[in-house]
Every structure is written in C-alpha cells, then in structure tokens.
Write an enzyme that holds these catalytic residues in place. Structure first.
Site, short mmCIF file in Angstrom:
data_model
loop_
_atom_site.label_atom_id
_atom_site.label_comp_id
_atom_site.label_asym_id
_atom_site.label_seq_id
_atom_site.Cartn_x
_atom_site.Cartn_y
_atom_site.Cartn_z
CG HIS A 275 29.93 41.50 45.38
ND1 HIS A 275 30.80 42.25 44.62
CD2 HIS A 275 30.71 40.72 46.16
CE1 HIS A 275 32.05 41.94 44.94
NE2 HIS A 275 32.03 41.01 45.88
CD GLU A 276 29.53 38.51 49.15
OE1 GLU A 276 30.15 37.48 48.85
OE2 GLU A 276 30.10 39.57 49.49
CG HIS B 180 32.14 36.39 44.97
ND1 HIS B 180 33.20 36.59 44.11
CD2 HIS B 180 32.21 37.40 45.88
CE1 HIS B 180 33.86 37.68 44.48
NE2 HIS B 180 33.28 38.20 45.54
CG HIS C 79 36.62 40.90 43.84
ND1 HIS C 79 37.35 40.52 44.95
CD2 HIS C 79 35.33 40.91 44.24
CE1 HIS C 79 36.53 40.33 45.97
NE2 HIS C 79 35.30 40.56 45.56
CE1 TYR D 239 37.30 44.00 46.44
CE2 TYR D 239 39.47 45.00 46.38
CZ TYR D 239 38.64 43.94 46.72
OH TYR D 239 39.18 42.85 47.33
ZN LIG Z 1 33.64 39.93 46.55
#
Ligand SMILES: [Zn+2]
Length: 272
Positions: free
Chosen positions: A156-157, A160, A166, A213
């Site tokens: 996830h990071e 980014h 997101h 999320y």
């Molecule tokens: Zn995030």
C-alpha cells in the site's frame, strides 16, 4: 469534497518538520491519538496505515501540491530506494517480498540506490505508516512504524510512492459504496473525501484494491462499518488485495497505465 484550506494547513505542519530538506530522520511525526497499530498479541495490524494523522491517514503531501492528477512520476518506472539499518532481517524480507509482488505485476522496478538524487528512504523511525504520493523530489521518506511491516501494508505505501491515491477517493465511488458518516468522528470526515481530478485510467472500481480502506476504517465503533458496498459482498474483502494480499489485477492495471508500460496485461477496455 475538496478542501484546499485544510491541505494548505497541512503543508505548514509538514514543512515545519524540516521535510523540505529531506531531513526527516527527526521529523516530529508524533503518534496520532488513534494509533492502535499493534494488537494485544503483538501481531501486525493489516490496516495500520489507516490510523495515522496524515492526509487521508497516511499520505504526506509535497510542497506546492496542487492537484492529485499532477503528481510527478518516476522516470522509466525505476524507483531507487534505501532501507534503514534498523529493520530486522525478517522485516527486510517482507519489504523485498512486497517489492517483488509489484515488480511481478507491473513494469515498476525497485533498485537499491547508488547515487540517485531522487529516492525513497524506507524507515521505521516514526510512528505510523506513511508515504508521499509519487516522486516528491530528493529523498522522500516512506515510514513503516510498529505494526506496518506487513505485506499488504508495505505494498500500500509503496503504491502511494509509485503515484496512486486511495481507491475510495475516486470520483465515481458513490456508485459503489456508501460512507457511514454517523460512525466516523467529524474530525476524520476529511479522510473520506473524493478527488474529482483523480485519474482512474479507465479501470473498474476495485473493492479489493490494496489502496481501498477497510470496512471499518476510522470507525467510532469498530464493530460497525464506515464503508458499505452497494454490491452484495463480504465487507472484510474491502482492501484485502488479491488472494495473497498483493496488488489486484486492477491495481496493477492502473499502475501499468499510469506508467504507460508496454506489454502489460490489459483485460479491460478503456472507458471514456
Ligand atoms: Zn494510504
């Protein structure tokens, strides 16, 4: 809803921490009061990245930030990185596995930094998991604090840092999910904003995206959801990634289209 005032205020906070010089070892990223990243048995929390105090929980915005669609990319998809010496061998292994998942599915390449001036500096020096979105310029910190060194969270990071936002920030998200505002403390409502200029690269809405999320992110009452799906499906699948917790096919597709990768699998027709 877009809130430039909030972002501007955020920038002041970030840069008063000295991040503009890339000197973030001592960044005063104090733990958010909602940080509960390690469960009682000490195991890693799958969604630790949702609990930070940064923009949408775990995003650090660069100076001069204007629009989500304008984040700089990495040249040729090559991302130089360093990993801080304080990571344990097992944690380094998890980081490498996360990188390998991305490399196997996209044309992104992670490369140990030699003398490149732009690179991702992976640290565990601060509380929380956070990253810049896209290439910020110079040394950019990607922090994997306690509870963050877990495959899907690392992916996830890293995603980014590649340039992705997101999934539930997509402009079209209200066709696919409902936000349960009454279970979200008002000071976290901004974490659920939509980005009207976000580019989705013609992909379908992806419930399982590693960038989505979880169903109870930022919940006042963790036993109840903050996000429900319009389609009937188990809510626990939100943000779970593929069956191995890696990039989903749509995650990979978005990255490959973002970087104009040649020879990538493209099972979906581009939408207008
Ligand atoms: Zn995030």
């Amino acid at each position: 809803m877009w809130k430039p005032g909030k972002i501007f205020g955020f920038l002041i906070v970030v840069y008063s921490c000295g991040m503009i010089q890339g000197m973030v070892d001592d960044v005063s990223a104090s733990p958010a009061d909602s940080l509960e990243q390690r469960s009682s048995d000490g195991s890693y929390n799958r969604f630790a990245h949702e609990k930070g105090k940064y923009f949408e929980g775990d995003i650090v915005l660069p100076q001069g930030f204007r629009a989500v669609s304008m984040m700089p990319r990495w040249r040729k998809g090559i991302i130089p990185y360093t990993i801080h010496r304080s990571f344990r061998p097992s944690e380094r292994k998890a980081i490498y596995e996360a990188m390998q998942d991305i490399e196997a599915k996209t044309c992104i390449e992670f490369k140990k930094r030699s003398d490149e001036s732009n690179y991702v500096r992976i640290t565990n020096l601060n509380q929380g998991c956070f990253s810049f979105v896209g290439r910020a310029g110079g040394s950019q910190q990607l922090n994997l604090g306690p509870g963050c060194v877990y495959k899907t969270t690392i992916i996830h990071e890293l995603t980014h840092a590649i340039g992705m936002w997101h999934e539930q920030s997509r402009q079209d998200r209200d066709r696919f999910i409902n936000i349960m505002w009454n279970n979200i403390p008002r000071n976290y409502w901004s974490e659920f904003q939509k980005h009207n200029d976000l580019i989705n690269y013609g992909t379908l809405y992806d419930y399982r995206s590693v960038m989505h999320y979880s169903y109870n992110a930022f919940a006042r009452d963790r036993s109840r959801p903050t996000i429900i799906t319009k389609r009937k499906m188990p809510l626990r699948l939100l943000g779970m990634g593929d069956n191995n917790g890696g990039l989903t096919e749509i995650d990979a597709l978005q990255i490959n289209r973002m970087y104009k990768c040649e020879n990538y699998r493209d099972p979906y027709k581009m939408a207008n």
